[in-house]
Design a protein around this motif. Sequence first.
Motif, PDB file in Angstrom:
ATOM      1  N   GLU A 159      -6.421   9.188  10.351  1.00 22.41           N
ATOM      2  CA  GLU A 159      -5.679   8.181  11.120  1.00 22.41           C
ATOM      3  C   GLU A 159      -6.152   6.778  10.760  1.00 22.41           C
ATOM      4  O   GLU A 159      -5.355   5.851  10.631  1.00 22.41           O
ATOM      5  CB  GLU A 159      -5.866   8.429  12.625  1.00 22.41           C
ATOM      6  N   LEU A 160      -7.473   6.622  10.617  1.00 23.93           N
ATOM      7  CA  LEU A 160      -8.042   5.328  10.251  1.00 23.93           C
ATOM      8  C   LEU A 160      -7.572   4.907   8.852  1.00 23.93           C
ATOM      9  O   LEU A 160      -7.193   3.757   8.632  1.00 23.93           O
ATOM     10  CB  LEU A 160      -9.571   5.403  10.305  1.00 23.93           C
ATOM     11  N   ILE A 161      -7.597   5.856   7.934  1.00 23.06           N
ATOM     12  CA  ILE A 161      -7.167   5.582   6.556  1.00 23.06           C
ATOM     13  C   ILE A 161      -5.704   5.144   6.530  1.00 23.06           C
ATOM     14  O   ILE A 161      -5.337   4.170   5.860  1.00 23.06           O
ATOM     15  CB  ILE A 161      -7.381   6.836   5.673  1.00 23.06           C
ATOM     16  N   ALA A 163      -3.865   3.962   9.132  1.00 21.29           N
ATOM     17  CA  ALA A 163      -3.626   2.736   9.905  1.00 21.29           C
ATOM     18  C   ALA A 163      -4.062   1.495   9.145  1.00 21.29           C
ATOM     19  O   ALA A 163      -3.417   0.449   9.224  1.00 21.29           O
ATOM     20  CB  ALA A 163      -4.360   2.823  11.248  1.00 21.29           C
ATOM     21  N   GLU A 164      -5.158   1.603   8.398  1.00 27.13           N
ATOM     22  CA  GLU A 164      -5.701   0.434   7.698  1.00 27.13           C
ATOM     23  C   GLU A 164      -5.319   0.415   6.219  1.00 27.13           C
ATOM     24  O   GLU A 164      -5.771  -0.456   5.475  1.00 27.13           O
ATOM     25  CB  GLU A 164      -7.232   0.418   7.827  1.00 27.13           C
ATOM     26  N   ASN A 165      -4.520   1.415   5.801  1.00 29.10           N
ATOM     27  CA  ASN A 165      -4.081   1.488   4.406  1.00 29.10           C
ATOM     28  C   ASN A 165      -5.286   1.498   3.454  1.00 29.10           C
ATOM     29  O   ASN A 165      -5.317   0.778   2.444  1.00 29.10           O
ATOM     30  CB  ASN A 165      -3.142   0.311   4.080  1.00 29.10           C
ATOM     31  N   LEU A 166      -6.283   2.322   3.774  1.00 29.94           N
ATOM     32  CA  LEU A 166      -7.507   2.376   2.977  1.00 29.94           C
ATOM     33  C   LEU A 166      -7.347   3.299   1.776  1.00 29.94           C
ATOM     34  O   LEU A 166      -6.434   4.136   1.731  1.00 29.94           O
ATOM     35  CB  LEU A 166      -8.667   2.881   3.842  1.00 29.94           C
ATOM     36  N   ALA A 171     -12.760   6.057   1.096  1.00 34.34           N
ATOM     37  CA  ALA A 171     -13.001   5.959   2.540  1.00 34.34           C
ATOM     38  C   ALA A 171     -13.710   7.195   3.059  1.00 34.34           C
ATOM     39  O   ALA A 171     -14.667   7.102   3.842  1.00 34.34           O
ATOM     40  CB  ALA A 171     -11.682   5.766   3.277  1.00 34.34           C
ATOM     41  N   ARG A 172     -13.260   8.387   2.632  1.00 29.79           N
ATOM     42  CA  ARG A 172     -13.915   9.630   3.079  1.00 29.79           C
ATOM     43  C   ARG A 172     -15.353   9.680   2.592  1.00 29.79           C
ATOM     44  O   ARG A 172     -16.255  10.121   3.310  1.00 29.79           O
ATOM     45  CB  ARG A 172     -13.130  10.842   2.574  1.00 29.79           C
ATOM     46  N   ARG A 173     -15.574   9.230   1.358  1.00 30.16           N
ATOM     47  CA  ARG A 173     -16.931   9.220   0.808  1.00 30.16           C
ATOM     48  C   ARG A 173     -17.815   8.251   1.590  1.00 30.16           C
ATOM     49  O   ARG A 173     -18.968   8.558   1.909  1.00 30.16           O
ATOM     50  CB  ARG A 173     -16.872   8.830  -0.678  1.00 30.16           C
ATOM     51  N   ARG A 212     -13.701  -2.670  13.225  1.00 28.93           N
ATOM     52  CA  ARG A 212     -14.206  -1.344  13.569  1.00 28.93           C
ATOM     53  C   ARG A 212     -13.185  -0.686  14.473  1.00 28.93           C
ATOM     54  O   ARG A 212     -12.724  -1.284  15.425  1.00 28.93           O
ATOM     55  CB  ARG A 212     -15.540  -1.449  14.325  1.00 28.93           C
ATOM     56  N   PRO A 213     -12.820   0.578  14.213  1.00 27.28           N
ATOM     57  CA  PRO A 213     -11.853   1.244  15.076  1.00 27.28           C
ATOM     58  C   PRO A 213     -12.417   1.433  16.474  1.00 27.28           C
ATOM     59  O   PRO A 213     -13.624   1.549  16.658  1.00 27.28           O
ATOM     60  CB  PRO A 213     -11.627   2.600  14.390  1.00 27.28           C
ATOM     61  N   ALA A 214     -11.505   1.489  17.470  1.00 24.34           N
ATOM     62  CA  ALA A 214     -11.948   1.636  18.862  1.00 24.34           C
ATOM     63  C   ALA A 214     -12.726   2.929  19.059  1.00 24.34           C
ATOM     64  O   ALA A 214     -13.656   3.018  19.836  1.00 24.34           O
ATOM     65  CB  ALA A 214     -10.734   1.614  19.783  1.00 24.34           C
ATOM     66  N   LYS A 215     -12.338   3.964  18.334  1.00 22.50           N
ATOM     67  CA  LYS A 215     -13.013   5.254  18.453  1.00 22.50           C
ATOM     68  C   LYS A 215     -13.438   5.676  17.065  1.00 22.50           C
ATOM     69  O   LYS A 215     -12.668   6.166  16.265  1.00 22.50           O
ATOM     70  CB  LYS A 215     -12.061   6.292  19.064  1.00 22.50           C
TER      71      LYS A 215
END
Length: 222
Positions: A159-161, A163-166, A171-173, A212-215
């Motif tokens: 979800e973070l990836i 939402a932020e278009n990472l 990102a996983r690494r 930083r994401p909220a969760k």
Amino acid sequence: MNDPAAVEAFKAQHYLSDDDLTALQAITLPAERKIQDYRSTYNDVRDWLRREKAGAEKDKSTIDWDDVVFEVDLLKSQEINLDYILELIFEHNKKIKSKSELVDEVRRVIRASLGNRAKESLLVDFINQNDLDQIGDKASVIDAFFTFAQAEQQREAQELINAENLNAEAARRYITTSLKREFASDNGTELNGVLPKMSPLNPQYLTKKRKRPAKSPSEHQH
């Protein structure tokens, strides 16, 4: 008290006379639930104070916060671990057939703990989203929780990836590395490789880098 040998060993270990032991037995301890409520409130006040102190530093408050000391080491000496909470869920589920009551009971225990407060929402989700009656023993509930937590971590990371278009692989690494060392660093090139391609001169670059994401998935590291 029904084992004379154990009583004598206890007295010897703590250098107690018969009178000392009698005096100890006369002490009335608060119920465990009340003790948990005290610890929970203590932790709430401690968290509030940390926020107040941070705000006061910005406003150059005249309050001497150094005079306020919280005995965190004392609390840690009574700390409960995650396995204990999961075993408690297993035991209480057999007695309490209402999930809302079970959640209330588990929240009480979690909030009395320093180390497990960040996992409260995860443990509540685990209770609500799983058929606890199908879990056969204490070891199985621990396995089921960690399987659930890993799936949640992967879901939140994705979800973070999104939402932020990472950059997904980087990102996983980065998340895996941060969880292993228990902190996230913005030094070097690790974080830069995670961010979508943009110039460091772009005004959004630093904003996205610091966001930083909220969760955070890091809440599920243990």
